[in-house]
Design a protein around this motif. Structure first.
Motif, PDB file in Angstrom:
ATOM      1  N   HIS A  31      -0.312  10.870   7.887  1.00 57.16           N
ATOM      2  CA  HIS A  31      -0.618  11.209   9.281  1.00 57.16           C
ATOM      3  C   HIS A  31      -1.647  10.225   9.815  1.00 57.16           C
ATOM      4  CE1 HIS A  31      -4.528  13.277   8.337  1.00 57.16           C
ATOM      5  NE2 HIS A  31      -3.964  13.261   7.166  1.00 57.16           N
ATOM      6  N   ILE A  32      -1.911  10.320  11.110  1.00 58.10           N
ATOM      7  CA  ILE A  32      -2.781   9.375  11.825  1.00 58.10           C
ATOM      8  C   ILE A  32      -2.286   7.949  11.589  1.00 58.10           C
ATOM      9  CG2 ILE A  32      -5.158   8.799  12.431  1.00 58.10           C
ATOM     10  CD1 ILE A  32      -6.095  11.235  10.891  1.00 58.10           C
ATOM     11  N   LEU A  33      -1.007   7.738  11.838  1.00 56.80           N
ATOM     12  CA  LEU A  33      -0.406   6.438  11.575  1.00 56.80           C
ATOM     13  C   LEU A  33      -0.484   5.501  12.777  1.00 56.80           C
ATOM     14  CD1 LEU A  33       2.741   7.674   9.657  1.00 56.80           C
ATOM     15  CD2 LEU A  33       0.660   6.727   8.694  1.00 56.80           C
ATOM     16  N   THR A  34      -0.818   6.029  13.956  1.00 58.37           N
ATOM     17  CA  THR A  34      -0.792   5.185  15.146  1.00 58.37           C
ATOM     18  C   THR A  34      -1.898   4.138  15.137  1.00 58.37           C
ATOM     19  OG1 THR A  34      -2.058   6.884  16.288  1.00 58.37           O
ATOM     20  CG2 THR A  34       0.315   6.892  16.612  1.00 58.37           C
ATOM     21  N   LYS A  35      -3.009   4.447  14.518  1.00 57.61           N
ATOM     22  CA  LYS A  35      -4.108   3.473  14.500  1.00 57.61           C
ATOM     23  C   LYS A  35      -4.000   2.469  13.366  1.00 57.61           C
ATOM     24  CE  LYS A  35      -7.350   6.654  13.968  1.00 57.61           C
ATOM     25  NZ  LYS A  35      -8.655   7.286  13.749  1.00 57.61           N
ATOM     26  N   LYS A  36      -3.067   2.668  12.450  1.00 61.80           N
ATOM     27  CA  LYS A  36      -2.887   1.740  11.337  1.00 61.80           C
ATOM     28  C   LYS A  36      -1.886   0.664  11.739  1.00 61.80           C
ATOM     29  CE  LYS A  36      -3.973   5.392   8.170  1.00 61.80           C
ATOM     30  NZ  LYS A  36      -3.424   6.564   7.512  1.00 61.80           N
ATOM     31  N   THR A  37      -2.172  -0.554  11.320  1.00 69.18           N
ATOM     32  CA  THR A  37      -1.297  -1.661  11.694  1.00 69.18           C
ATOM     33  C   THR A  37       0.029  -1.561  10.946  1.00 69.18           C
ATOM     34  OG1 THR A  37      -2.124  -3.108   9.960  1.00 69.18           O
ATOM     35  CG2 THR A  37      -3.278  -3.169  12.077  1.00 69.18           C
ATOM     36  N   THR A  38       1.053  -2.202  11.483  1.00 69.76           N
ATOM     37  CA  THR A  38       2.372  -2.217  10.847  1.00 69.76           C
ATOM     38  C   THR A  38       2.292  -2.848   9.471  1.00 69.76           C
ATOM     39  OG1 THR A  38       3.324  -2.434  13.039  1.00 69.76           O
ATOM     40  CG2 THR A  38       4.756  -2.889  11.190  1.00 69.76           C
ATOM     41  N   LYS A  39       1.503  -3.911   9.350  1.00 70.58           N
ATOM     42  CA  LYS A  39       1.349  -4.585   8.062  1.00 70.58           C
ATOM     43  C   LYS A  39       0.745  -3.647   7.019  1.00 70.58           C
ATOM     44  CE  LYS A  39      -1.084  -8.426   5.865  1.00 70.58           C
ATOM     45  NZ  LYS A  39      -2.000  -9.549   6.068  1.00 70.58           N
ATOM     46  N   ARG A  40      -0.268  -2.906   7.429  1.00 68.30           N
ATOM     47  CA  ARG A  40      -0.935  -1.988   6.502  1.00 68.30           C
ATOM     48  C   ARG A  40       0.014  -0.880   6.034  1.00 68.30           C
ATOM     49  NH1 ARG A  40      -6.241   1.450   8.299  1.00 68.30           N
ATOM     50  NH2 ARG A  40      -6.364   2.825   6.499  1.00 68.30           N
ATOM     51  N   LYS A  41       0.786  -0.334   6.963  1.00 68.70           N
ATOM     52  CA  LYS A  41       1.732   0.724   6.604  1.00 68.70           C
ATOM     53  C   LYS A  41       2.841   0.200   5.698  1.00 68.70           C
ATOM     54  CE  LYS A  41       2.164   1.919  10.980  1.00 68.70           C
ATOM     55  NZ  LYS A  41       2.532   2.614  12.231  1.00 68.70           N
ATOM     56  N   ARG A  42       3.296  -1.014   5.961  1.00 68.51           N
ATOM     57  CA  ARG A  42       4.351  -1.615   5.149  1.00 68.51           C
ATOM     58  C   ARG A  42       3.860  -1.865   3.720  1.00 68.51           C
ATOM     59  NH1 ARG A  42       5.321  -5.532   8.327  1.00 68.51           N
ATOM     60  NH2 ARG A  42       4.018  -7.061   7.297  1.00 68.51           N
ATOM     61  N   GLN A  43       2.627  -2.350   3.599  1.00 71.47           N
ATOM     62  CA  GLN A  43       2.082  -2.633   2.277  1.00 71.47           C
ATOM     63  C   GLN A  43       1.796  -1.357   1.489  1.00 71.47           C
ATOM     64  OE1 GLN A  43      -1.161  -5.271   3.253  1.00 71.47           O
ATOM     65  NE2 GLN A  43       0.123  -7.077   2.983  1.00 71.47           N
ATOM     66  N   LEU A  44       1.505  -0.268   2.183  1.00 76.60           N
ATOM     67  CA  LEU A  44       1.344   1.007   1.502  1.00 76.60           C
ATOM     68  C   LEU A  44       2.680   1.543   0.992  1.00 76.60           C
ATOM     69  CD1 LEU A  44      -1.154   2.797   3.901  1.00 76.60           C
ATOM     70  CD2 LEU A  44      -1.619   2.060   1.575  1.00 76.60           C
ATOM     71  N   ARG A  45       3.756   1.181   1.672  1.00 74.75           N
ATOM     72  CA  ARG A  45       5.082   1.693   1.358  1.00 74.75           C
ATOM     73  C   ARG A  45       5.711   0.973   0.163  1.00 74.75           C
ATOM     74  NH1 ARG A  45       7.142   1.186   6.612  1.00 74.75           N
ATOM     75  NH2 ARG A  45       8.188  -0.745   6.056  1.00 74.75           N
ATOM     76  N   VAL A  46       5.415  -0.309   0.032  1.00 68.53           N
ATOM     77  CA  VAL A  46       6.118  -1.160  -0.926  1.00 68.53           C
ATOM     78  C   VAL A  46       5.542  -0.982  -2.324  1.00 68.53           C
ATOM     79  CG1 VAL A  46       6.575  -3.572  -1.515  1.00 68.53           C
ATOM     80  CG2 VAL A  46       6.715  -2.821   0.845  1.00 68.53           C
ATOM     81  N   GLY A  47       6.424  -1.062  -3.327  1.00 72.95           N
ATOM     82  CA  GLY A  47       5.963  -1.134  -4.708  1.00 72.95           C
ATOM     83  C   GLY A  47       5.912   0.203  -5.399  1.00 72.95           C
ATOM     84  N   GLU A  48       5.767   0.146  -6.703  1.00 70.84           N
ATOM     85  CA  GLU A  48       5.684   1.337  -7.531  1.00 70.84           C
ATOM     86  C   GLU A  48       4.267   1.465  -8.044  1.00 70.84           C
ATOM     87  OE1 GLU A  48       7.585   1.974 -11.652  1.00 70.84           O
ATOM     88  OE2 GLU A  48       9.099   2.522 -10.158  1.00 70.84           O
ATOM     89  N   ASN A  49       3.713   2.660  -7.949  1.00 68.75           N
ATOM     90  CA  ASN A  49       2.342   2.872  -8.372  1.00 68.75           C
ATOM     91  C   ASN A  49       2.315   3.697  -9.649  1.00 68.75           C
ATOM     92  OD1 ASN A  49       0.899   1.669  -6.100  1.00 68.75           O
ATOM     93  ND2 ASN A  49       1.927   3.242  -4.930  1.00 68.75           N
ATOM     94  N   ARG A  50       1.457   3.307 -10.557  1.00 71.40           N
ATOM     95  CA  ARG A  50       1.271   4.028 -11.814  1.00 71.40           C
ATOM     96  C   ARG A  50      -0.158   4.543 -11.870  1.00 71.40           C
ATOM     97  NH1 ARG A  50       5.859   3.885 -15.326  1.00 71.40           N
ATOM     98  NH2 ARG A  50       7.393   2.883 -14.001  1.00 71.40           N
ATOM     99  N   VAL A  51      -0.343   5.633 -12.572  1.00 72.29           N
ATOM    100  CA  VAL A  51      -1.670   6.191 -12.781  1.00 72.29           C
ATOM    101  C   VAL A  51      -2.408   5.301 -13.775  1.00 72.29           C
ATOM    102  CG1 VAL A  51      -2.879   8.184 -13.750  1.00 72.29           C
ATOM    103  CG2 VAL A  51      -0.908   8.515 -12.274  1.00 72.29           C
ATOM    104  N   ALA A  52      -3.701   5.118 -13.566  1.00 75.42           N
ATOM    105  CA  ALA A  52      -4.508   4.288 -14.464  1.00 75.42           C
ATOM    106  C   ALA A  52      -4.508   4.880 -15.872  1.00 75.42           C
ATOM    107  CB  ALA A  52      -5.936   4.185 -13.939  1.00 75.42           C
ATOM    108  N   ALA A  53      -4.635   4.022 -16.853  1.00 74.82           N
ATOM    109  CA  ALA A  53      -4.580   4.441 -18.255  1.00 74.82           C
ATOM    110  C   ALA A  53      -5.683   5.448 -18.592  1.00 74.82           C
ATOM    111  CB  ALA A  53      -4.682   3.227 -19.165  1.00 74.82           C
ATOM    112  N   VAL A  54      -6.856   5.307 -17.968  1.00 69.53           N
ATOM    113  CA  VAL A  54      -7.955   6.228 -18.272  1.00 69.53           C
ATOM    114  C   VAL A  54      -7.688   7.631 -17.742  1.00 69.53           C
ATOM    115  CG1 VAL A  54      -9.718   4.434 -18.431  1.00 69.53           C
ATOM    116  CG2 VAL A  54      -9.256   5.512 -16.235  1.00 69.53           C
ATOM    117  N   ASP A  55      -6.828   7.773 -16.727  1.00 67.51           N
ATOM    118  CA  ASP A  55      -6.524   9.084 -16.151  1.00 67.51           C
ATOM    119  C   ASP A  55      -5.330   9.773 -16.811  1.00 67.51           C
ATOM    120  OD1 ASP A  55      -8.587   8.863 -14.271  1.00 67.51           O
ATOM    121  OD2 ASP A  55      -7.304   7.695 -12.938  1.00 67.51           O
ATOM    122  N   THR A  56      -4.585   9.064 -17.638  1.00 63.91           N
ATOM    123  CA  THR A  56      -3.379   9.627 -18.242  1.00 63.91           C
ATOM    124  C   THR A  56      -3.664  10.834 -19.138  1.00 63.91           C
ATOM    125  OG1 THR A  56      -2.300   7.483 -18.094  1.00 63.91           O
ATOM    126  CG2 THR A  56      -1.354   9.052 -19.623  1.00 63.91           C
TER     127      THR A  56
END
Length: 66
Positions: A31-56
């Protein structure tokens, strides 16, 4: 002894991958996506995220049957 319950909050947020690590979603894209730039939203969307090893270990405790 009764079965252990999985944390329902953790179950909604994490999925176990084949190699034992946990996949997660990127934050700041709901939410509150209108103030975020298109580039920022695109970079948040792309890629696969893994949990850090210390949190596993903590997530393994929250999801005993994952």
């Amino acid at each position: 002894m009764p079965k252990m319950k999985s944390s329902s909050g953790a179950a909604k947020r994490f999925k176990k991958a084949a190699n034992g690590t946990f996949k997660r979603k990127q934050s700041h894209l709901r939410h509150i996506l209108t103030k975020k730039t298109t580039k920022r939203k695109r970079q948040l969307r792309v890629g696969e995220n893994r949990v850090a090893a210390v949190d596993t270990p903590m997530i393994n405790r929250l999801l005993p049957y994952a």
